[in-house]
Design an enzyme around this catalytic site. Sequence first.
Site, PDB file in Angstrom:
ATOM      1  N   GLY A   1      13.861  52.567  22.206  1.00 51.67           N
ATOM      2  CA  GLY A   1      15.140  53.046  22.343  1.00 51.67           C
ATOM      3  C   GLY A   1      15.365  54.688  21.825  1.00 51.67           C
ATOM      4  N   THR A   2      14.875  54.665  20.597  1.00 55.40           N
ATOM      5  CA  THR A   2      15.180  56.014  20.140  1.00 55.40           C
ATOM      6  C   THR A   2      14.585  57.023  21.067  1.00 55.40           C
ATOM      7  OG1 THR A   2      15.125  54.922  17.932  1.00 55.40           O
ATOM      8  CG2 THR A   2      14.642  57.404  18.179  1.00 55.40           C
TER       9      THR A   2
ATOM     10  N   ASN B   1      25.914  47.998  18.211  1.00 54.02           N
ATOM     11  CA  ASN B   1      25.087  47.113  17.213  1.00 54.02           C
ATOM     12  C   ASN B   1      25.484  46.830  16.085  1.00 54.02           C
ATOM     13  OD1 ASN B   1      24.703  50.237  17.207  1.00 54.02           O
ATOM     14  ND2 ASN B   1      23.618  49.894  15.362  1.00 54.02           N
TER      15      ASN B   1
ATOM     16  N   GLN C   1      21.215  47.271  22.876  1.00 53.09           N
ATOM     17  CA  GLN C   1      21.628  46.000  22.337  1.00 53.09           C
ATOM     18  C   GLN C   1      21.778  45.093  23.446  1.00 53.09           C
ATOM     19  OE1 GLN C   1      21.894  44.654  19.332  1.00 53.09           O
ATOM     20  NE2 GLN C   1      20.935  46.582  18.426  1.00 53.09           N
TER      21      GLN C   1
ATOM     22  N   ALA D   1      11.880  46.382  23.593  1.00 53.05           N
ATOM     23  CA  ALA D   1      11.380  45.030  23.528  1.00 53.05           C
ATOM     24  C   ALA D   1      11.858  44.237  22.185  1.00 53.05           C
ATOM     25  CB  ALA D   1      10.075  44.856  23.903  1.00 53.05           C
ATOM     26  N   HIS D   2      11.956  44.955  21.225  1.00 56.64           N
ATOM     27  CA  HIS D   2      11.931  44.200  20.118  1.00 56.64           C
ATOM     28  C   HIS D   2      13.393  43.763  19.745  1.00 56.64           C
ATOM     29  CE1 HIS D   2      13.881  47.271  17.230  1.00 56.64           C
ATOM     30  NE2 HIS D   2      13.398  47.882  18.414  1.00 56.64           N
TER      31      HIS D   2
ATOM     32  N   THR E   1      -1.717  58.096  25.875  1.00 63.02           N
ATOM     33  CA  THR E   1      -2.093  56.921  26.187  1.00 63.02           C
ATOM     34  C   THR E   1      -1.238  55.546  26.313  1.00 63.02           C
ATOM     35  OG1 THR E   1      -4.390  57.638  25.859  1.00 63.02           O
ATOM     36  CG2 THR E   1      -4.026  55.418  25.991  1.00 63.02           C
TER      37      THR E   1
ATOM     38  N   CYS F   1      19.630  50.594   9.990  1.00 70.71           N
ATOM     39  CA  CYS F   1      19.144  51.971   9.438  1.00 70.71           C
ATOM     40  C   CYS F   1      19.908  52.521   8.060  1.00 70.71           C
ATOM     41  CB  CYS F   1      19.641  53.150  10.482  1.00 70.71           C
ATOM     42  SG  CYS F   1      19.382  52.439  11.864  1.00 70.71           S
TER      43      CYS F   1
END
Length: 383
Positions: free
Chosen positions: A79-80, A159, A187, A208-209, A245, A337
Amino acid sequence: MSTSSTINKQPIYLDNAATTPIDPQVWEEMKPYFEDFTANPSSIHSHGRKAKVAVEKARKIIAGLLNASPSEIFFTSGGTEADNTVLQSAVLYGGRKTIITSPLEHHAVLHTAEAWSKLGLVELKLVKVNEMGDVDLSHLEELLKESPNALVSLMHGNNEIGNLLDLHVVGNLCQQYGALFHSDTVQTMGHYVHDVQILPVDFLVGAAHKFHGPKGIGFLYAKAGVKFSPLMHGGAQERNQRGGTENVYGMIGIAKALSIAYAEMAEHQAYIKGLKAYFIEKLQENFPGIEFNGRSGEVDNSLYTVLNVRFPNIADGDMLLFHLDIAKISVSGGSACSSGTSIGSHVLSSLNPQATGAAVRFSFSKYNTKEEIDRVIEELKNR
Ligand SMILES: Cc1ncc(COP(=O)(O)O)c(C=O)c1O
């Protein structure tokens, strides 16, 4: 405090807004790519071509779920990176003179906007929010009127406090005033349906996480015709929009995780909403005067995975978190964070700087149970 009785207790994870456990089906999908040799998708030999096919298949799956075209999906590290790509591109190459955002955004947006504004390359304007964390839409319209050619960046689901933004209303306003609209959907991706044929948005992001996929992989949706420039310069990967890559394993994982999330969305929404409602009921029963930050206490009007609780009678939030941690219950004091540091939540302090009492964010997933909620209530009572 901790007693020997906590030793045999199962750990309880209620910090799913920070990250979620990987779904075993996602790992099964990824595993063969670790076990067999996975080549560089940019290589033109047969090994490379095989990897390239896997990457493009993953892109197609994600595009299909969002009702987008595969050419509108760009893989990122999360996301960042996707948020930074949009903001940097708008400022450095897109000719945008103003970024309009809110004080409640994730730091991936807020700190990025602040950094560009400090360099004098863009003007940063913050839209007003009320004590409940709602964006003031008439103020947004005022800002749009006075700032032609702006980029608006407003998150879909907060979030920390779980507030939801009406993407249709904001997107239509942005279109009316010629602004680009980026929504940080980290989120809500995988938790709500995002159909880009219906949504008036220019950019969306996913990580994804947050939906039971692997860490370190995400994507940017950029509407066809809306140009953006790369954050990562390098090779020609991602159609020249993101050098480096490819994380082939991650791409396989995110496509599988999002497929599962979409296939099981209605079931999981109902289940998790039920858990949240149950938790709210038990908290109110056992802790008179308890409050909920933002809209998170309104089950039908907030992100169903997040509940941000204020305990007015508990002064020391760090002690409370410590107690829960000793009891093997993982939660957060704000966003991840800021947990683990003494920095308070910028979101909660923007809502109501005077509020007292410990604030705890509980965030749920499909793997949580009512029995876990019962144990959390007991631990809170016994603290
Ligand atoms: C709303 C929001 N935006 C952006 C991010 C950053 O995503 P990532 O950790 O994948 O870089 C997060 C993660 O906590 C988030 O909750």
